[in-house]
Design a protein around this motif. Structure first.
Motif, PDB file in Angstrom:
ATOM      1  N   GLU A   1       0.827  -1.212   0.000  1.00 27.99           N
ATOM      2  CA  GLU A   1       0.000   0.000   0.000  1.00 27.99           C
ATOM      3  C   GLU A   1       0.861   1.261   0.000  1.00 27.99           C
ATOM      4  OE1 GLU A   1      -3.728   2.067   0.014  1.00 27.99           O
ATOM      5  OE2 GLU A   1      -3.044   0.070  -0.566  1.00 27.99           O
ATOM      6  N   VAL A   2       1.969   1.217   0.730  1.00 23.80           N
ATOM      7  CA  VAL A   2       2.903   2.355   0.737  1.00 23.80           C
ATOM      8  C   VAL A   2       3.439   2.585  -0.680  1.00 23.80           C
ATOM      9  CG1 VAL A   2       5.148   3.168   1.570  1.00 23.80           C
ATOM     10  CG2 VAL A   2       3.526   2.134   3.167  1.00 23.80           C
ATOM     11  N   LYS A   3       3.762   1.494  -1.382  1.00 29.76           N
ATOM     12  CA  LYS A   3       4.228   1.611  -2.768  1.00 29.76           C
ATOM     13  C   LYS A   3       3.131   2.163  -3.668  1.00 29.76           C
ATOM     14  CE  LYS A   3       7.649  -2.152  -2.609  1.00 29.76           C
ATOM     15  NZ  LYS A   3       7.979  -3.522  -3.108  1.00 29.76           N
ATOM     16  N   ARG A   4       1.894   1.686  -3.469  1.00 29.43           N
ATOM     17  CA  ARG A   4       0.775   2.133  -4.300  1.00 29.43           C
ATOM     18  C   ARG A   4       0.530   3.629  -4.138  1.00 29.43           C
ATOM     19  NH1 ARG A   4      -4.383   3.451  -4.411  1.00 29.43           N
ATOM     20  NH2 ARG A   4      -4.568   3.461  -2.144  1.00 29.43           N
ATOM     21  N   LEU A   5       0.759   4.126  -2.924  1.00 25.16           N
ATOM     22  CA  LEU A   5       0.557   5.547  -2.652  1.00 25.16           C
ATOM     23  C   LEU A   5       1.692   6.410  -3.195  1.00 25.16           C
ATOM     24  CD1 LEU A   5      -0.785   5.250   1.016  1.00 25.16           C
ATOM     25  CD2 LEU A   5      -2.105   5.935  -0.988  1.00 25.16           C
ATOM     26  N   GLY A   6       2.737   5.741  -3.720  1.00 23.23           N
ATOM     27  CA  GLY A   6       3.837   6.476  -4.338  1.00 23.23           C
ATOM     28  C   GLY A   6       4.956   6.870  -3.409  1.00 23.23           C
ATOM     29  N   PHE A   7       5.060   6.188  -2.258  1.00 22.17           N
ATOM     30  CA  PHE A   7       6.089   6.536  -1.278  1.00 22.17           C
ATOM     31  C   PHE A   7       7.079   5.390  -1.048  1.00 22.17           C
ATOM     32  CE2 PHE A   7       2.622   9.402  -0.428  1.00 22.17           C
ATOM     33  CZ  PHE A   7       3.247  10.597  -0.098  1.00 22.17           C
ATOM     34  N   GLY A   8       7.126   4.430  -1.952  1.00 19.58           N
ATOM     35  CA  GLY A   8       7.952   3.243  -1.750  1.00 19.58           C
ATOM     36  C   GLY A   8       9.409   3.535  -1.435  1.00 19.58           C
ATOM     37  N   ASP A   9      10.019   4.494  -2.158  1.00 14.21           N
ATOM     38  CA  ASP A   9      11.434   4.784  -1.947  1.00 14.21           C
ATOM     39  C   ASP A   9      11.657   6.036  -1.111  1.00 14.21           C
ATOM     40  OD1 ASP A   9      10.384   6.490  -3.783  1.00 14.21           O
ATOM     41  OD2 ASP A   9      12.036   6.356  -5.222  1.00 14.21           O
ATOM     42  N   LYS A  10      10.590   6.559  -0.504  1.00  8.23           N
ATOM     43  CA  LYS A  10      10.718   7.788   0.293  1.00  8.23           C
ATOM     44  C   LYS A  10      10.603   7.529   1.789  1.00  8.23           C
ATOM     45  CE  LYS A  10       8.501  10.526  -3.369  1.00  8.23           C
ATOM     46  NZ  LYS A  10       7.343  11.392  -3.680  1.00  8.23           N
ATOM     47  N   ILE A  11      10.409   6.268   2.143  1.00  5.35           N
ATOM     48  CA  ILE A  11      10.160   5.933   3.541  1.00  5.35           C
ATOM     49  C   ILE A  11      11.453   5.543   4.252  1.00  5.35           C
ATOM     50  CG2 ILE A  11       8.937   4.367   5.094  1.00  5.35           C
ATOM     51  CD1 ILE A  11       7.226   6.516   3.622  1.00  5.35           C
ATOM     52  N   ASN A  12      11.670   6.129   5.411  1.00  6.60           N
ATOM     53  CA  ASN A  12      12.873   5.843   6.192  1.00  6.60           C
ATOM     54  C   ASN A  12      12.590   5.054   7.466  1.00  6.60           C
ATOM     55  OD1 ASN A  12      15.163   7.352   4.764  1.00  6.60           O
ATOM     56  ND2 ASN A  12      13.562   8.912   4.870  1.00  6.60           N
ATOM     57  N   GLY A  13      11.334   4.688   7.681  1.00  8.23           N
ATOM     58  CA  GLY A  13      11.035   3.900   8.865  1.00  8.23           C
ATOM     59  C   GLY A  13       9.539   3.744   9.080  1.00  8.23           C
ATOM     60  N   TYR A  14       9.198   2.802   9.939  1.00  8.04           N
ATOM     61  CA  TYR A  14       7.808   2.529  10.286  1.00  8.04           C
ATOM     62  C   TYR A  14       7.651   2.603  11.798  1.00  8.04           C
ATOM     63  CZ  TYR A  14       7.186   0.601   5.548  1.00  8.04           C
ATOM     64  OH  TYR A  14       7.119   0.427   4.185  1.00  8.04           O
ATOM     65  N   VAL A  15       6.514   3.125  12.236  1.00  2.00           N
ATOM     66  CA  VAL A  15       6.178   3.144  13.662  1.00  2.00           C
ATOM     67  C   VAL A  15       4.849   2.423  13.816  1.00  2.00           C
ATOM     68  CG1 VAL A  15       5.619   4.568  15.670  1.00  2.00           C
ATOM     69  CG2 VAL A  15       7.427   5.286  14.095  1.00  2.00           C
ATOM     70  N   LEU A  16       4.828   1.387  14.659  1.00  2.00           N
ATOM     71  CA  LEU A  16       3.628   0.573  14.847  1.00  2.00           C
ATOM     72  C   LEU A  16       2.890   0.988  16.112  1.00  2.00           C
ATOM     73  CD1 LEU A  16       5.093  -2.998  14.138  1.00  2.00           C
ATOM     74  CD2 LEU A  16       4.269  -1.318  12.478  1.00  2.00           C
ATOM     75  N   THR A  17       1.567   0.968  16.025  1.00  2.00           N
ATOM     76  CA  THR A  17       0.742   1.208  17.201  1.00  2.00           C
ATOM     77  C   THR A  17      -0.577   0.462  17.020  1.00  2.00           C
ATOM     78  OG1 THR A  17      -0.132   2.915  18.661  1.00  2.00           O
ATOM     79  CG2 THR A  17      -0.306   3.321  16.301  1.00  2.00           C
ATOM     80  N   GLY A  18      -1.442   0.526  18.009  1.00  2.00           N
ATOM     81  CA  GLY A  18      -2.697  -0.222  17.949  1.00  2.00           C
ATOM     82  C   GLY A  18      -2.625  -1.488  18.788  1.00  2.00           C
ATOM     83  N   GLY A  19      -3.776  -1.983  19.202  1.00  2.00           N
ATOM     84  CA  GLY A  19      -3.820  -3.119  20.120  1.00  2.00           C
ATOM     85  C   GLY A  19      -3.177  -4.387  19.606  1.00  2.00           C
ATOM     86  N   SER A  20      -3.209  -4.614  18.294  1.00  2.00           N
ATOM     87  CA  SER A  20      -2.708  -5.886  17.757  1.00  2.00           C
ATOM     88  C   SER A  20      -1.192  -5.994  17.714  1.00  2.00           C
ATOM     89  CB  SER A  20      -3.268  -6.105  16.348  1.00  2.00           C
ATOM     90  OG  SER A  20      -4.673  -6.220  16.378  1.00  2.00           O
ATOM     91  N   VAL A  21      -0.468  -4.888  17.935  1.00  3.86           N
ATOM     92  CA  VAL A  21       0.995  -4.972  17.884  1.00  3.86           C
ATOM     93  C   VAL A  21       1.580  -5.426  19.222  1.00  3.86           C
ATOM     94  CG1 VAL A  21       1.070  -3.164  16.135  1.00  3.86           C
ATOM     95  CG2 VAL A  21       1.474  -2.551  18.519  1.00  3.86           C
ATOM     96  N   SER A  22       0.711  -5.645  20.221  1.00  2.30           N
ATOM     97  CA  SER A  22       1.196  -6.126  21.525  1.00  2.30           C
ATOM     98  C   SER A  22       1.558  -7.602  21.499  1.00  2.30           C
ATOM     99  CB  SER A  22       0.121  -5.885  22.601  1.00  2.30           C
ATOM    100  OG  SER A  22      -0.160  -4.513  22.718  1.00  2.30           O
ATOM    101  N   LEU A  23       1.178  -8.300  20.447  1.00  5.29           N
ATOM    102  CA  LEU A  23       1.498  -9.724  20.319  1.00  5.29           C
ATOM    103  C   LEU A  23       3.011  -9.930  20.327  1.00  5.29           C
ATOM    104  CD1 LEU A  23      -0.325 -12.262  19.817  1.00  5.29           C
ATOM    105  CD2 LEU A  23       0.230 -12.022  17.404  1.00  5.29           C
ATOM    106  N   ALA A  24       3.463 -10.918  21.059  1.00  4.11           N
ATOM    107  CA  ALA A  24       4.905 -11.181  21.190  1.00  4.11           C
ATOM    108  C   ALA A  24       5.559 -11.370  19.827  1.00  4.11           C
ATOM    109  CB  ALA A  24       5.128 -12.424  22.060  1.00  4.11           C
ATOM    110  N   ASP A  25       6.760 -10.801  19.660  1.00  6.28           N
ATOM    111  CA  ASP A  25       7.595 -10.925  18.449  1.00  6.28           C
ATOM    112  C   ASP A  25       7.029 -10.214  17.220  1.00  6.28           C
ATOM    113  OD1 ASP A  25       9.781 -12.339  19.499  1.00  6.28           O
ATOM    114  OD2 ASP A  25       8.698 -14.235  19.372  1.00  6.28           O
ATOM    115  N   THR A  26       5.990  -9.377  17.419  1.00  7.34           N
ATOM    116  CA  THR A  26       5.451  -8.612  16.294  1.00  7.34           C
ATOM    117  C   THR A  26       6.511  -7.674  15.727  1.00  7.34           C
ATOM    118  OG1 THR A  26       3.177  -8.713  17.117  1.00  7.34           O
ATOM    119  CG2 THR A  26       3.699  -6.924  15.602  1.00  7.34           C
TER     120      THR A  26
END
Length: 413
Positions: free
Chosen positions: A309-334
């Motif tokens: 989806e990031v690639k589809r939005l045209g930002f594939g080579d402009k991204i320097n990192g991801y920050v995760l949030t939301g209840g589902s990222v609490s799962l171990a080893d996510t």
């Protein structure tokens, strides 16, 4: 903002409705109350049953009220979904003062000018986000108050949404007996809480993985540049577990939270648990490895879809990192799995307040931070204190919600 303001945020999610009460004391925020209730009437982040949603909102509000003995009358509500879209616009006005000093009134007028944009009849402005102000052609100004000039301009991002989704949200909250002080895009609020100034500048994707959907917000050059919602989230993992282990969804959710692991290679074969099989009274034993082998492919799919989806939005080579949030990222080893799949630097954002140190509360806490930072609450005028410390307090009559949404951004600066 006065020395002690109460701000109440309402986060209506697919699995939970969360109410957070924040107290702003001389610029510092303290979280003094939290309420949550199971979400009924929400599917994939969208309201599908108003009465059930109203009941869930009331339950969460009552839970928060009991915690701190506060009667909640006013709330700031978060909104998100695939109906949200962004567009940029430009506003320009002449400075009205004879001495050419830029005042609050000039800023309000230029923000109103930026909101003059042609929209389809089914869409409505939700938020207006100033990117920069220009005074007589001088760029890069964040707050022009007190400056001298004759021409004031603003470059802004306009957040629009579907009227149907917005009005259904408003109707649910008002039927629950609450007054809406403002509707705020969740991604903007989460960005305030989760991202640093540098992360917003260099190109970062904020990924909010909820139960029913995953929302992406791409930040660059200090502001939000794009947003998108994927119809997949943590409840899909739960459904896979329910199908794979032949058990009830409710039990599958409990097993996921207690024994779940996103990487089969890190799961323990000797960590075992029993599951009641669907349609029988027979329990069957499984290991954490069995569970992880079900969870890992679905989590891989979520991160694969995020990257595509990031690639589809045209930002594939402009991204320097991801920050995760939301209840589902609490799962171990996510986090480890996300780093492997996204092939980038990844971290998990957690609110740094007692009682809400969980990624699931990022949006709710973010709304409080966003309001305290960008939407000044004054003791008089359209915006009132969000709650009273006196039990039984009743909100004063307020203008209609749609009118306030149209005018609320005069208090942005």
């Amino acid at each position: 903002m006065s020395s002690n303001d109460i701000i109440v945020s309402l986060d209506i999610g697919t699995s939970k409705v969360r109410v957070i009460i924040g107290e702003v004391n001389n610029g510092a925020i303290n979280i003094i109350g939290v309420g949550s209730a199971d979400s009924e009437g929400i599917r994939k982040g969208a309201i599908v049953d108003i009465d059930q949603t109203v009941h869930s909102i009331r339950s969460a509000v009552e839970h928060a009220e009991r915690m701190v003995d506060i009667q909640i009358s006013d709330v700031y509500v978060g909104i998100q979904g695939n109906h949200i879209s962004l567009q940029t616009n430009h506003g320009v006005v002449a400075v009205s003062n004879e001495d050419r000093e830029i005042t609050e009134e000039d800023i309000e007028r230029v923000l109103q000018a930026a909101k003059v944009v042609a929209l389809p009849p089914e869409r409505e402005i939700i938020n207006l986000v100033p990117k920069q102000f220009l005074v007589d052609g001088l760029e890069g100004i964040s707050d022009p108050r007190g400056m001298i000039g004759v021409r004031l301009e603003v470059e802004a991002t306009i957040v629009t949404g579907a009227k149907t989704a917005l009005h259904n949200l408003i109707r649910c909250v008002e039927k629950a007996g609450l007054h809406i002080s403002g509707v705020i895009l969740m991604s903007l609020a989460s960005g305030v809480m989760s991202l640093t100034k540098d992360e917003k500048a260099i190109g970062t994707v904020l990924v909010d993985i909820g139960a029913g959907s995953t929302t992406l917000a791409i930040f660059e050059q200090g502001g939000i540049a794009a947003t998108s919602t994927l119809p997949i989230g943590g409840e899909y993992v739960t459904n896979d577990i329910s199908y794979g282990l032949r058990t009830q969804t409710e039990q599958a959710e409990k097993i996921k939270l207690k024994y779940g692991c996103a990487l089969a290679s890190d799961a323990a074969e000797d960590l075992r648990f029993k599951v009641m099989r669907m349609g029988s009274n027979v329990e069957k034993e499984f290991s954490q490895v069995d569970l992880a082998s079900i969870i890992e492919p679905r989590m891989q799919e979520i991160f694969y879809m995020v990257r595509q989806e990031v690639k589809r939005l045209g930002f594939g080579d402009k991204i320097n990192g991801y920050v995760l949030t939301g209840g589902s990222v609490s799962l171990a080893d996510t986090l480890t799995l996300a780093q492997q799949e996204l092939e980038s630097s990844v971290r998990i954002a957690v609110p740094d307040y007692i009682g809400v140190r969980d990624p699931a509360f990022s949006s709710g806490v973010g709304i409080i931070q966003y309001v305290s930072k960008y939407m000044a609450i004054r003791s008089s005028g359209a915006a009132k204190k969000q709650a009273s410390r006196k039990p039984g307090a009743v909100a004063a009559p307020k203008p209609g919600m749609i009118e306030r949404i149209k005018n609320m951004f005069s208090e942005f600066i």
